[in-house]
Design a protein around this motif. Structure first.
Motif, PDB file in Angstrom:
ATOM      1  N   TYR A 186       0.831  -1.203   0.000  1.00 50.78           N
ATOM      2  CA  TYR A 186       0.000   0.000   0.000  1.00 50.78           C
ATOM      3  C   TYR A 186       0.866   1.253   0.000  1.00 50.78           C
ATOM      4  O   TYR A 186       1.932   1.301   0.605  1.00 50.78           O
ATOM      5  N   ASN A 187       0.388   2.276  -0.668  1.00 55.17           N
ATOM      6  CA  ASN A 187       1.042   3.580  -0.641  1.00 55.17           C
ATOM      7  C   ASN A 187       0.439   4.343   0.542  1.00 55.17           C
ATOM      8  O   ASN A 187      -0.557   5.049   0.402  1.00 55.17           O
ATOM      9  N   ILE A 188       1.044   4.182   1.698  1.00 54.82           N
ATOM     10  CA  ILE A 188       0.474   4.717   2.930  1.00 54.82           C
ATOM     11  C   ILE A 188       0.463   6.236   2.947  1.00 54.82           C
ATOM     12  O   ILE A 188      -0.403   6.847   3.568  1.00 54.82           O
ATOM     13  N   GLU A 189       1.385   6.869   2.238  1.00 53.47           N
ATOM     14  CA  GLU A 189       1.391   8.335   2.200  1.00 53.47           C
ATOM     15  C   GLU A 189       0.129   8.863   1.514  1.00 53.47           C
ATOM     16  O   GLU A 189      -0.473   9.840   1.965  1.00 53.47           O
ATOM     17  N   LYS A 190      -0.279   8.197   0.426  1.00 49.72           N
ATOM     18  CA  LYS A 190      -1.506   8.601  -0.266  1.00 49.72           C
ATOM     19  C   LYS A 190      -2.738   8.306   0.583  1.00 49.72           C
ATOM     20  O   LYS A 190      -3.680   9.102   0.619  1.00 49.72           O
ATOM     21  N   ILE A 191      -2.720   7.185   1.274  1.00 46.50           N
ATOM     22  CA  ILE A 191      -3.852   6.846   2.142  1.00 46.50           C
ATOM     23  C   ILE A 191      -3.926   7.837   3.299  1.00 46.50           C
ATOM     24  O   ILE A 191      -5.019   8.274   3.675  1.00 46.50           O
ATOM     25  N   ALA A 192      -2.788   8.213   3.854  1.00 44.33           N
ATOM     26  CA  ALA A 192      -2.770   9.175   4.958  1.00 44.33           C
ATOM     27  C   ALA A 192      -3.298  10.537   4.501  1.00 44.33           C
ATOM     28  O   ALA A 192      -4.025  11.211   5.238  1.00 44.33           O
ATOM     29  N   ARG A 193      -2.962  10.929   3.280  1.00 42.14           N
ATOM     30  CA  ARG A 193      -3.468  12.199   2.737  1.00 42.14           C
ATOM     31  C   ARG A 193      -4.982  12.127   2.573  1.00 42.14           C
ATOM     32  O   ARG A 193      -5.700  13.055   2.947  1.00 42.14           O
ATOM     33  N   LEU A 194      -5.482  11.029   2.024  1.00 43.41           N
ATOM     34  CA  LEU A 194      -6.923  10.834   1.878  1.00 43.41           C
ATOM     35  C   LEU A 194      -7.600  10.859   3.244  1.00 43.41           C
ATOM     36  O   LEU A 194      -8.623  11.528   3.432  1.00 43.41           O
ATOM     37  N   PHE A 195      -7.029  10.158   4.210  1.00 44.08           N
ATOM     38  CA  PHE A 195      -7.564  10.112   5.568  1.00 44.08           C
ATOM     39  C   PHE A 195      -7.673  11.530   6.143  1.00 44.08           C
ATOM     40  O   PHE A 195      -8.701  11.903   6.711  1.00 44.08           O
ATOM     41  N   ALA A 196      -6.611  12.316   5.983  1.00 49.54           N
ATOM     42  CA  ALA A 196      -6.606  13.680   6.520  1.00 49.54           C
ATOM     43  C   ALA A 196      -7.676  14.541   5.848  1.00 49.54           C
ATOM     44  O   ALA A 196      -8.409  15.278   6.532  1.00 49.54           O
ATOM     45  N   ILE A 197      -7.784  14.449   4.534  1.00 57.48           N
ATOM     46  CA  ILE A 197      -8.789  15.240   3.816  1.00 57.48           C
ATOM     47  C   ILE A 197     -10.197  14.881   4.285  1.00 57.48           C
ATOM     48  O   ILE A 197     -11.030  15.764   4.536  1.00 57.48           O
ATOM     49  N   VAL A 198     -10.463  13.597   4.433  1.00 55.25           N
ATOM     50  CA  VAL A 198     -11.792  13.164   4.875  1.00 55.25           C
ATOM     51  C   VAL A 198     -12.041  13.607   6.313  1.00 55.25           C
ATOM     52  O   VAL A 198     -13.139  14.095   6.642  1.00 55.25           O
ATOM     53  N   MET A 199     -11.057  13.488   7.184  1.00 61.10           N
ATOM     54  CA  MET A 199     -11.241  13.899   8.580  1.00 61.10           C
ATOM     55  C   MET A 199     -11.474  15.416   8.687  1.00 61.10           C
ATOM     56  O   MET A 199     -12.336  15.860   9.447  1.00 61.10           O
ATOM     57  N   TYR A 200     -10.723  16.200   7.925  1.00 61.86           N
ATOM     58  CA  TYR A 200     -10.936  17.656   7.912  1.00 61.86           C
ATOM     59  C   TYR A 200     -12.332  17.984   7.379  1.00 61.86           C
ATOM     60  O   TYR A 200     -13.016  18.866   7.912  1.00 61.86           O
ATOM     61  N   SER A 201     -12.763  17.276   6.348  1.00 64.45           N
ATOM     62  CA  SER A 201     -14.090  17.517   5.776  1.00 64.45           C
ATOM     63  C   SER A 201     -15.188  17.164   6.771  1.00 64.45           C
ATOM     64  O   SER A 201     -16.170  17.906   6.912  1.00 64.45           O
ATOM     65  N   MET A 202     -15.023  16.045   7.455  1.00 58.46           N
ATOM     66  CA  MET A 202     -16.013  15.648   8.454  1.00 58.46           C
ATOM     67  C   MET A 202     -16.067  16.669   9.588  1.00 58.46           C
ATOM     68  O   MET A 202     -17.150  17.024  10.061  1.00 58.46           O
ATOM     69  N   ALA A 203     -14.911  17.149  10.009  1.00 58.55           N
ATOM     70  CA  ALA A 203     -14.869  18.170  11.062  1.00 58.55           C
ATOM     71  C   ALA A 203     -15.560  19.447  10.596  1.00 58.55           C
ATOM     72  O   ALA A 203     -16.301  20.083  11.360  1.00 58.55           O
TER      73      ALA A 203
END
Length: 105
Positions: free
Chosen positions: A38-55
């Motif tokens: 897995y490309n964890i850096e890309k997943i971490a970026r996606l995770f951050a974007i989704v968490m910021y959006s949810m917030a």
């Protein structure tokens, strides 16, 4: 509600900026061989974007609930953020776009 949004923002910062990848569900239980696919850096970026959006959705719901003096709107904000954010994150992060084998970079 503000505490929930703050927790999402904190999780996004920890995962994306401080590389606490083990906070991502399922990643911490993978073997090292599985993690390497897995490309964890890309997943971490996606995770951050989704968490910021949810917030952001939660904070908008909170602001609207205070402005319109209706506490139910804030609860709807949390519900909408969860119902949109979690499935999107799970489906997107498990797609082939985040596996190293299928990278087009």
């Amino acid at each position: 509600m503000i505490l929930t949004a703050a927790i999402f923002i904190l999780c996004a910062i920890l995962v994306y900026n401080f590389k606490f990848y083990d906070l991502i569900a399922g990643f911490n239980t993978m073997s090292d061989d599985e993690k390497a696919t897995y490309n964890i850096e890309k997943i971490a970026r996606l995770f951050a974007i989704v968490m910021y959006s949810m917030a952001a959705i939660i904070l908008i719901g909170y602001a609207l609930s205070k402005w319109l003096d209706n506490e139910q709107i804030g609860a709807y904000g949390i519900l909408i953020a969860t119902l949109l954010g979690v499935p999107f994150l799970l489906i997107k992060a498990n797609s082939k776009a985040y596996k190293k084998d299928s990278e087009n970079d």
